[in-house]
Design an enzyme around this catalytic site. Structure first.
Site, PDB file in Angstrom:
ATOM      1  NE  ARG A  93     -10.873   2.565   5.017  1.00 55.97           N
ATOM      2  CZ  ARG A  93     -11.919   3.230   4.630  1.00 55.97           C
ATOM      3  NH1 ARG A  93     -12.696   3.414   3.955  1.00 55.97           N
ATOM      4  NH2 ARG A  93     -12.614   3.627   6.008  1.00 55.97           N
ATOM      5  CB  THR A  95     -16.459   0.173  -2.554  1.00 61.05           C
ATOM      6  OG1 THR A  95     -15.510   0.395  -1.306  1.00 61.05           O
ATOM      7  CG2 THR A  95     -17.403  -1.632  -2.902  1.00 61.05           C
ATOM      8  CG  ASP A 153     -18.625   8.386   6.090  1.00 61.46           C
ATOM      9  OD1 ASP A 153     -18.883   7.926   7.435  1.00 61.46           O
ATOM     10  OD2 ASP A 153     -18.111   7.786   4.740  1.00 61.46           O
ATOM     11  CG  HIS A 186     -14.036  10.835   4.535  1.00 61.85           C
ATOM     12  ND1 HIS A 186     -13.085  10.445   5.246  1.00 61.85           N
ATOM     13  CD2 HIS A 186     -14.012  10.902   2.823  1.00 61.85           C
ATOM     14  CE1 HIS A 186     -12.445  10.276   4.145  1.00 61.85           C
ATOM     15  NE2 HIS A 186     -12.707  10.348   3.490  1.00 61.85           N
TER      16      HIS A 186
END
Ligand code: F6P
Length: 360
Positions: free
Chosen positions: A75, A115, A137, A181
């Site tokens: 990340r 990203t 997600d 998320h």
């Protein structure tokens, strides 16, 4: 003409990353060795610090069913991309330098929302970029589906299925916390597929009294158990009313007390109803293992779609799928936008119609 392609996978992993890269490379040439393919290690880190390796046909053989990513990932928050690293290195300049040093024709970036924002930044900086939408997600704007979602859905649904039998034996309230998320897509689908009685998602803030009323209603109807799917981003009506700043403070306090949102929900249910509540958090198992058949097909289509765009030399796009057709979506149109579940979504409506409570 030899094409020089860079590949990187960034952010949280998911199933079908390898299958997608295989689709891109095989889609460009049936002889991978006619291409120059550079794989960057651990996402943008590899691009920043020049950590890469040349990939050959061997690397893309036998990876259709392999979970994780052969390149590794990490990340690298978008908001820190313009901030120099601890040694003062300008990350954006470093990424551009690696790109130009390798004389890449384009960079294919597999990742989620964060990203994608960095991919768009690199596009603005003049690099040829293609973004491929990965995430369990399914929260990327501009595509109906992301690869990873359906594989994770199978796992989350399976977790709920497993809970069903033990819940029936004990007559307890069970919470299964599903990832996603800040978006409720995965918990919504898993909840419906797993036959949950209550589903709490971020887009529909819950009233704990309504949640408890739904539990009591089931008990009165002679049902021995209740299964609640709680999205990891679920939020109560009280918290949803707070300003961003107030909410941040409240969340920081809650994080000290509860390992995750389900523990707070469980405590409140226990207090109000006196029911015994148990929590299951499948967590990262949802991102693990091999891609399901649907994801293998989707990533092959998305990969092949990227190869086609590369051959057409069309860059600055995400390869999405809309109405079951591969679509080139300009990054300028989708980057920075989140796709959420509408409370008026047909699936929410259908779920309510068959008696599933959303605690609203
Ligand atoms: O974006 C994918 C996801 O699995 C989310 O569902 C979850 O909130 C997050 O990543 C977890 O991130 P990490 O692996 O960094 O803990």
């Amino acid at each position: 003409m030899i094409k020089r392609i860079g590949l990187l996978t960034s952010g949280g992993d998911c199933q079908a990353l390898n299958a997608t890269m295989r689709g891109v490379v095989k889609g460009l040439s049936d002889n991978v060795d006619e291409l120059e393919v550079y794989g960057f290690e651990d996402g943008y880190k590899g691009l920043i610090y020049g950590k890469y390796r040349m990939l050959t046909s061997r690397d893309f053989s036998g990876i259709l069913t392999q979970g994780g990513t052969i390149l590794g990932t990490s990340r690298q928050p978008f908001k820190l991309m313009r901030v120099p690293d601890e040694k003062g290195l300008d990350k954006v300049a470093a990424m551009k330098q690696t790109y130009y040093k390798l004389c890449l024709d384009c960079l294919v970036i597999l990742g989620g929302n964060g990203t994608q924002k960095t991919a768009n930044l690199l596009r603005e900086e003049g690099l040829n970029i293609i973004h491929l939408p990965k995430t369990i997600d399914n929260d990327i704007y501009g595509t109906d589906m992301t690869f990873g979602f359906n594989s994770a859905l199978e796992i989350a649904t399976n977790a709920i299925d497993q809970i069903h039998t033990t819940a029936a034996s004990h007559g307890r309230v069970f919470i299964v916390e599903v990832m996603g998320h800040k978006v409720g897509s995965l918990p919504l689908f898993a909840g419906v597929a797993g036959g949950a009685d209550i589903i709490l998602i971020p887009e529909i803030p819950y009233d704990i009294k309504k949640v408890c009323a739904a539990i009591s209603k089931r008990a009165k109807a002679g049902k021995r158990f209740t299964i609640i799917v709680v999205a990891e981003g679920a939020i109560s009506k009280e918290d949803a009313k707070l300003s961003k700043k107030e909410l941040k403070k409240v969340m920081e306090e809650k994080a000290k007390k509860y390992p995750s949102v389900s523990y707070e929900v469980a405590e409140r249910i226990q207090k109000i109803t006196g029911s015994e509540v148990r929590i299951t958090v499948p967590g990262h198992t949802q991102r693990g293992g091999e891609p399901c058949a649907y994801d293998r097909v989707l990533s092959t289509r998305i990969g092949a779609g990227a190869a086609e765009a590369i051959m057409d030399e069309e860059y600055g796009i995400m390869i999405g799928i809309v109405d079951d057709k591969i679509k080139r979506v300009p990054l300028a149109e989708c980057a920075g936008k989140l796709k959420t579940v509408s409370p008026k979504d047909q699936l929410v409506k259908a779920a309510k119609q068959i008696g599933i409570s959303f605690g609203d």
